[in-house]
Design a protein around this motif. Structure first.
Motif, mmCIF file in Angstrom:
data_model
loop_
_atom_site.group_PDB
_atom_site.id
_atom_site.type_symbol
_atom_site.label_atom_id
_atom_site.label_comp_id
_atom_site.label_asym_id
_atom_site.label_seq_id
_atom_site.Cartn_x
_atom_site.Cartn_y
_atom_site.Cartn_z
ATOM 1 N N GLN A 1 0.842 -1.188 0.000
ATOM 2 C CA GLN A 1 0.000 0.000 0.000
ATOM 3 C C GLN A 1 0.882 1.245 0.000
ATOM 4 O O GLN A 1 1.975 1.242 0.568
ATOM 5 C CB GLN A 1 -0.926 0.018 1.221
ATOM 6 C CG GLN A 1 -1.844 -1.171 1.340
ATOM 7 C CD GLN A 1 -2.898 -1.219 0.244
ATOM 8 O OE1 GLN A 1 -3.263 -0.194 -0.337
ATOM 9 N NE2 GLN A 1 -3.392 -2.407 -0.057
ATOM 10 N N LYS A 2 0.397 2.285 -0.641
ATOM 11 C CA LYS A 2 1.112 3.555 -0.718
ATOM 12 C C LYS A 2 0.203 4.678 -0.239
ATOM 13 O O LYS A 2 -1.022 4.582 -0.287
ATOM 14 C CB LYS A 2 1.557 3.848 -2.157
ATOM 15 C CG LYS A 2 2.492 2.803 -2.758
ATOM 16 C CD LYS A 2 3.871 2.872 -2.157
ATOM 17 C CE LYS A 2 4.828 1.895 -2.849
ATOM 18 N NZ LYS A 2 6.184 1.944 -2.247
ATOM 19 N N THR A 3 0.835 5.764 0.210
ATOM 20 C CA THR A 3 0.059 6.958 0.505
ATOM 21 C C THR A 3 -0.355 7.605 -0.816
ATOM 22 O O THR A 3 0.108 7.208 -1.893
ATOM 23 C CB THR A 3 0.880 7.967 1.325
ATOM 24 O OG1 THR A 3 1.961 8.463 0.517
ATOM 25 C CG2 THR A 3 1.444 7.305 2.575
ATOM 26 N N TYR A 4 -1.210 8.633 -0.730
ATOM 27 C CA TYR A 4 -1.627 9.300 -1.954
ATOM 28 C C TYR A 4 -0.425 9.936 -2.659
ATOM 29 O O TYR A 4 -0.408 10.043 -3.885
ATOM 30 C CB TYR A 4 -2.671 10.374 -1.646
ATOM 31 C CG TYR A 4 -3.236 11.019 -2.886
ATOM 32 C CD1 TYR A 4 -4.258 10.396 -3.597
ATOM 33 C CD2 TYR A 4 -2.747 12.227 -3.359
ATOM 34 C CE1 TYR A 4 -4.782 10.957 -4.748
ATOM 35 C CE2 TYR A 4 -3.260 12.811 -4.510
ATOM 36 C CZ TYR A 4 -4.280 12.168 -5.205
ATOM 37 O OH TYR A 4 -4.774 12.735 -6.352
ATOM 38 N N ALA A 5 0.611 10.310 -1.893
ATOM 39 C CA ALA A 5 1.823 10.900 -2.467
ATOM 40 C C ALA A 5 2.776 9.852 -3.019
ATOM 41 O O ALA A 5 3.837 10.194 -3.530
ATOM 42 C CB ALA A 5 2.527 11.756 -1.418
ATOM 43 N N GLY A 6 2.426 8.564 -2.898
ATOM 44 C CA GLY A 6 3.267 7.503 -3.444
ATOM 45 C C GLY A 6 4.344 7.004 -2.504
ATOM 46 O O GLY A 6 5.225 6.236 -2.913
ATOM 47 N N LYS A 7 4.292 7.390 -1.234
ATOM 48 C CA LYS A 7 5.289 6.960 -0.252
ATOM 49 C C LYS A 7 4.811 5.681 0.455
ATOM 50 O O LYS A 7 3.633 5.355 0.433
ATOM 51 C CB LYS A 7 5.522 8.069 0.777
ATOM 52 C CG LYS A 7 6.097 9.350 0.174
ATOM 53 C CD LYS A 7 6.288 10.405 1.254
ATOM 54 C CE LYS A 7 6.863 11.693 0.656
ATOM 55 N NZ LYS A 7 7.060 12.742 1.685
ATOM 56 N N PRO A 8 5.751 4.938 1.083
ATOM 57 C CA PRO A 8 5.337 3.751 1.845
ATOM 58 C C PRO A 8 4.305 4.114 2.906
ATOM 59 O O PRO A 8 4.408 5.163 3.552
ATOM 60 C CB PRO A 8 6.646 3.269 2.488
ATOM 61 C CG PRO A 8 7.709 3.781 1.586
ATOM 62 C CD PRO A 8 7.215 5.102 1.070
ATOM 63 N N LEU A 9 3.302 3.258 3.074
ATOM 64 C CA LEU A 9 2.210 3.564 3.989
ATOM 65 C C LEU A 9 2.575 3.121 5.408
ATOM 66 O O LEU A 9 2.638 1.926 5.694
ATOM 67 C CB LEU A 9 0.918 2.889 3.529
ATOM 68 C CG LEU A 9 -0.341 3.470 4.160
ATOM 69 C CD1 LEU A 9 -1.486 3.470 3.167
ATOM 70 C CD2 LEU A 9 -0.735 2.721 5.412
#
Length: 598
Positions: free
Chosen positions: A112-120
């Motif tokens: 899963q990623k955050t909306y910004a594309g970073k690790p969740l």
């Protein structure tokens, strides 16, 4: 003021009151505005606050200086040390354990990623605290402040804080493959003469980090949840700071829920009682601060053990249901009866369509078609009733001209006689629409809480679980916000067209002709920040309803309806036919009003 004017003004007041309710700022937005104003005032005064990045950078680790007398007290040897980390990992989770407190200091949900594309990452750093509150040797000890000794074997980690010879507190973490659960065991060994009281406290504090595009949306759907052993799932406020004492029974579990992810603690041996607290931070990048204080029974045995489970994962309904303990009830499917419609009708149909592997835009389209087909008998009945009223409109105008608009009571009484002779129910067009309303409203809760839409794109919409930005203003526009959603605009335009078409069908006049145009404009402001998937559904529903009504209009002949009405009017009145209680009361009321006016 005649009755139509009064009704129109009354409805306008209701709509305005509803718009103020839905569009009022949340406490989080008020706090955030005050924080921005405070920072601006500091900048104007020449004081520049240090930049903060609490969402990505944990606080610096500082080993506290420990008093030499404290080292000789309870757990003295565990009061000083150097912080280090141990990692547990499987296909779903990457968990970091700290020997400071023996706690889980960070959880990353893999895949899963955050909306910004970073690790969740659900939480990280020293903002997360976890420990037992022990009354040991006359002092209150919080194990979050102790340094534990870590031992790792395969996917099991033991954290131990020594009190003395053969006396210690131990946490055991076990992470199995392909699981979002962490088995957690607390062992209190050799402390039966040390710990006072019949209960020990467990405290867990954490600040959840922003994962989604809209922080307002995360505020709207994030709250601490809990479940009593013999009760239902409940939660604290989603819009304000709140603290609640949980003393109505034993507590099975509690959960720190975000919009699409949760961190939950399930007690195999239920908590005796406890309290939960939620606060809305003002710092950017932070969603909610949660604080849980629970009480565990303590029987003063040589080896007291507590078995628990952590759940770290998505709020996908099926994933939560697979964990047991009614965790899936954290997903907000609406109020009664909307949640039952969503759970037992909409969700099974959605899951069935999802098995075909289609794009979610196509799935929403098919779901809307199925809904409209199921409701088509009610739509037909509603249109037919409006057509009858339209055919009767000339005769109603004649009655109003003959009696006089100033005598509203007598006009309504004559209208009722006309309806009765013509065999027309004036509410016939409203009742089918009211029966459809629960299904339409159910989707208002279904799509915003549907994890499957997260990160899924369709056409220009990059993420169906949040709003699409057609125009980004860069500043707050009253009533609209800082952006304009194209799908919301299309939905509003289609609703206005539907309103115009319905006015032509029903023959509405006066204020009633224009009131229908106010609601779509209000909902432009309300739904502008809601998920694109929800606005896409409403847009499709409007188009299909419009198509249905065009088809029905070709099937319904106004001349035949007029002939049928005239045939009904020509029938001899059956004076012996018993009136209903409602009709009798209505006639009596009209008669009394007429006599009172005379």
């Amino acid at each position: 003021m005649d009755r139509n004017t009064f009704t129109g003004l009354f409805l306008i007041m209701i709509i305005l009151a509803g718009s103020f309710y839905f569009l009022r700022p949340t406490e989080a937005e008020i706090k955030k505005t005050k924080e921005i104003e405070r920072l601006d005032s500091l900048k104007k005064a020449g004081v520049v606050p240090a930049a903060r990045d609490t969402a990505t950078k944990p606080a610096a680790i500082v080993n506290p200086v420990v008093d030499s007398l404290a080292l000789k007290g309870p757990f003295g040897t565990a009061l000083a040390g150097t912080e280090s980390n141990t990692v547990l990992e499987n296909e779903n989770l990457l968990i970091t354990l700290s020997n400071k407190g023996g706690r889980i200091s960070s959880v990353q949900i893999k895949g899963q990623k955050t909306y910004a594309g970073k690790p969740l990452i659900l939480f990280a750093g020293n903002q997360n605290k976890f420990g037992l509150n022990l009354n040991a040797a006359g002092k209150t000890i919080n194990t979050n402040d102790l340094y534990f000794t870590s031992t790792k074997t395969a996917n099991t980690v033991s954290m131990r804080a020594n009190y003395g010879s053969n006396a210690y507190v131990e946490y055991v973490y076990n992470l199995k493959g392909l699981s979002n659960k962490v088995d957690f065991k607390i062992n209190l060994v050799g402390l039966q003469q040390v710990i006072a009281g019949n209960t020990i406290g467990l405290n867990w504090q954490t600040t959840l980090l922003q994962q989604e595009k809209s922080i307002e949306s995360e505020h709207r759907y994030s709250a601490p949840y809990y479940k009593y052993v013999d009760g239902d799932v409940d939660h604290l406020s989603v819009s304000k700071d709140e603290k609640e004492e949980l003393a109505k029974g034993k507590i099975q579990w509690f959960s720190f829920k975000q919009h699409f992810f949760s961190a939950s603690l399930i007690a195999k041996q239920p908590f005796e009682k406890g309290s939960l607290e939620v606060k809305i931070p003002t710092e950017p990048g932070l969603v909610k601060f949660y604080d849980a204080n629970m009480q565990l029974p303590y029987t003063h045995t040589a080896n007291q053990a507590y078995d628990m489970e952590f759940y770290f994962g998505t709020n996908k309904f099926s994933a939560l249901k697979a964990q047991g303990y009614d965790l899936e009830k954290q997903v907000d499917l609406g109020y009664w009866p909307l949640k039952y419609i969503n759970r037992f009708i909409v969700l099974p149909v959605f899951n069935f369509l999802n098995n075909f592997g289609w794009n979610f835009g196509l799935i929403i389209l098919v779901l809307t078609i199925l809904l409209k087909v199921a409701l088509s008998p009610l739509t037909y009945k509603s249109y037919l009733s409006m057509a009858k009223m339209r055919v009767l409109k000339p005769e109603m105008d004649e009655i109003k001209a003959k009696v006089g608009e100033e005598n509203a009571t007598l006009v309504q009484q004559e209208y009722l006689k006309l309806y009765k002779k013509a065999g027309v129910n004036p509410l016939g067009g409203c009742l089918p629409m009211v029966l459809q309303l629960p299904l339409v409203m159910a989707f208002f809760f279904f799509f915003p809480n549907l994890f499957e839409l997260r990160g899924e794109s369709f056409l220009w919409m990059k993420d169906l679980s949040t709003y699409d930005e057609f125009i980004k203003f860069g500043f707050k526009v009253p009533f609209i916000g800082d952006h304009l959603s194209l799908m919301c605009v299309l939905m509003t335009i289609s609703t206005l067209i539907m309103t115009y078409f319905n006015n032509q069908t029903s023959g509405a006049t006066g204020q009633m002709k224009y009131i229908g145009y106010i609601m779509p404009v209000i909902f432009l402001g309300v739904l502008n920040s809601y998920p694109a998937g929800l606005n896409y559904y409403y847009f499709l529903a409007n188009l299909m309803t419009f198509g249905q009504q065009i088809l029905i209009r070709k099937m319904v002949d106004d001349d035949k309806i007029h002939a049928l009405i005239q045939q009904n009017k020509a029938r001899p009145a059956d004076e012996k036919k018993k009136k209903s209680k409602f009709q009798q009361r209505l006639d009596d009321y009209m008669r009394q009003q007429q006599q009172a006016k005379k």
